[in-house]
Design a protein around this motif. Structure first.
Motif, short mmCIF file in Angstrom:
data_model
loop_
_atom_site.label_atom_id
_atom_site.label_comp_id
_atom_site.label_asym_id
_atom_site.label_seq_id
_atom_site.Cartn_x
_atom_site.Cartn_y
_atom_site.Cartn_z
N CYS A 1 -6.70 11.82 -4.50
CA CYS A 1 -6.26 10.43 -4.37
C CYS A 1 -5.38 10.24 -3.14
O CYS A 1 -5.52 9.24 -2.41
N GLU A 2 -4.49 11.18 -2.90
CA GLU A 2 -3.62 11.11 -1.73
C GLU A 2 -4.44 11.11 -0.43
O GLU A 2 -4.14 10.36 0.51
N LYS A 3 -5.49 11.94 -0.40
CA LYS A 3 -6.35 11.98 0.78
C LYS A 3 -7.06 10.64 0.97
O LYS A 3 -7.21 10.15 2.10
N ALA B 1 3.15 5.98 -3.01
CA ALA B 1 4.33 6.69 -3.51
C ALA B 1 4.36 6.70 -5.03
O ALA B 1 4.74 7.70 -5.66
N SER B 2 3.95 5.59 -5.63
CA SER B 2 3.97 5.46 -7.09
C SER B 2 3.03 6.46 -7.75
O SER B 2 3.39 7.10 -8.75
N ILE B 3 1.84 6.64 -7.19
CA ILE B 3 0.88 7.61 -7.75
C ILE B 3 1.46 9.02 -7.66
O ILE B 3 1.42 9.79 -8.63
N GLY B 4 2.03 9.35 -6.50
CA GLY B 4 2.62 10.69 -6.33
C GLY B 4 3.75 10.95 -7.30
O GLY B 4 3.81 12.02 -7.92
N ASN B 5 4.63 9.98 -7.46
CA ASN B 5 5.76 10.12 -8.38
C ASN B 5 5.31 10.23 -9.83
O ASN B 5 5.87 11.01 -10.61
N GLY C 1 0.82 -1.21 0.00
CA GLY C 1 0.00 0.00 0.00
C GLY C 1 0.85 1.26 0.00
O GLY C 1 0.56 2.22 -0.72
N ASN C 2 1.91 1.25 0.79
CA ASN C 2 2.82 2.41 0.85
C ASN C 2 3.52 2.62 -0.50
O ASN C 2 3.69 3.76 -0.94
N MET D 1 8.47 3.53 -12.63
CA MET D 1 8.56 2.23 -13.30
C MET D 1 9.24 1.19 -12.40
O MET D 1 8.80 0.04 -12.31
N ALA D 2 10.33 1.62 -11.76
CA ALA D 2 11.03 0.70 -10.85
C ALA D 2 10.12 0.34 -9.68
O ALA D 2 10.13 -0.82 -9.21
N GLY D 3 9.35 1.30 -9.21
CA GLY D 3 8.42 1.04 -8.12
C GLY D 3 7.35 0.04 -8.52
O GLY D 3 6.94 -0.80 -7.71
N ASP D 4 6.90 0.11 -9.79
CA ASP D 4 5.88 -0.83 -10.25
C ASP D 4 6.43 -2.25 -10.29
O ASP D 4 5.69 -3.21 -10.00
N GLU D 5 7.70 -2.40 -10.63
CA GLU D 5 8.31 -3.73 -10.62
C GLU D 5 8.33 -4.30 -9.20
O GLU D 5 8.08 -5.49 -8.99
N LYS D 6 8.61 -3.44 -8.21
CA LYS D 6 8.59 -3.87 -6.81
C LYS D 6 7.17 -4.25 -6.38
O LYS D 6 6.97 -5.20 -5.63
#
Length: 213
Positions: free
Chosen positions: A129-131, A25-29, A20-21, A46-51
């Motif tokens: 979305c962040e809220k 972060a991925s949406i914000g970036n 979830g975290n 992109m790297a975050g999506d792989e994780k």
């Protein structure tokens, strides 16, 4: 055996929080990369999506081990089922972040420029979305009140999507944006709307887990 089973349930919970975290972060970036035309942030997304994808597989494997380890009681079986549904929706949220991020390269290649009002609406959708994610991440004292708050956020995203589509059509009629910018903005609004839908699905499953205890 039961102690070990409970330990793995706790590990499952930790992995879900971790995923979830990463998604938040991925949406914000992704949105920052789009608005600032920042290739480094795009690569980070992109790297975050792989994780996220690896974590999804890890959670699915953990759920399978829990099911095979012993015959779960009905409550645990339902909670594991809810976790699998949640992780599917969470992974799809990550996919929409990648979609938003993909627009960054297209904007650069075609030298697309958005109007100030379109940029402001992008920022507003990101904040909404962040809220919503912030509300989901909080452990509720009152589950139903918490669930209603998340649902209100999802409805607000739908409302803003419709409102921004209408103002987008006005900009098109006034000739304030080109065809490529129009397409990207429309697709981005769809991505945000779907993010809200998947986040709402996650919250509903979380509420079920909380109510089961």
């Amino acid at each position: 055996m039961r102690i070990r089973f409970d330990e793995q349930l706790e590990q499952l919970n930790e992995e879900m929080i971790n995923m979830g975290n990463m998604i938040e972060a991925s949406i914000g970036n992704a949105v920052k990369a789009l608005m600032k035309q920042d290739e480094e942030l795009a690569k980070k997304t992109m790297a975050g999506d792989e994780k996220i994808d690896r974590t999804e597989r890890k959670i699915e494997d953990l759920c399978l081990r829990l099911l095979l380890q012993q015959q779960p009681v009905a409550r645990d079986l339902r909670n594991i089922s809810s976790a699998l549904k949640m992780v599917t929706d969470m992974e799809r949220i990550g996919d929409h972040a990648v979609n938003i991020c993909d627009y960054t390269k297209l904007i650069e290649e075609k030298q697309i420029v958005f109007s100030d009002s379109a940029k402001q609406q992008m920022k507003e959708m990101k904040m909404i979305c962040e809220k919503m994610f912030h509300n989901i991440s909080k452990e509720p004292d009152d589950t139903q009140a918490w669930l209603q708050k998340v649902h209100d956020s999802e409805n607000f995203i739908d409302q803003k999507t419709e409102e921004f589509y209408e103002s987008h059509l006005e900009r098109i009629n006034k000739g304030e944006c080109n065809d490529e910018a129009c397409i990207i903005f429309s697709e981005m609004l769809t991505d945000f709307e779907r993010i809200g839908d998947h986040a709402w699905n996650v919250a509903k499953q979380m509420a079920k887990i909380i109510e089961r205890g």
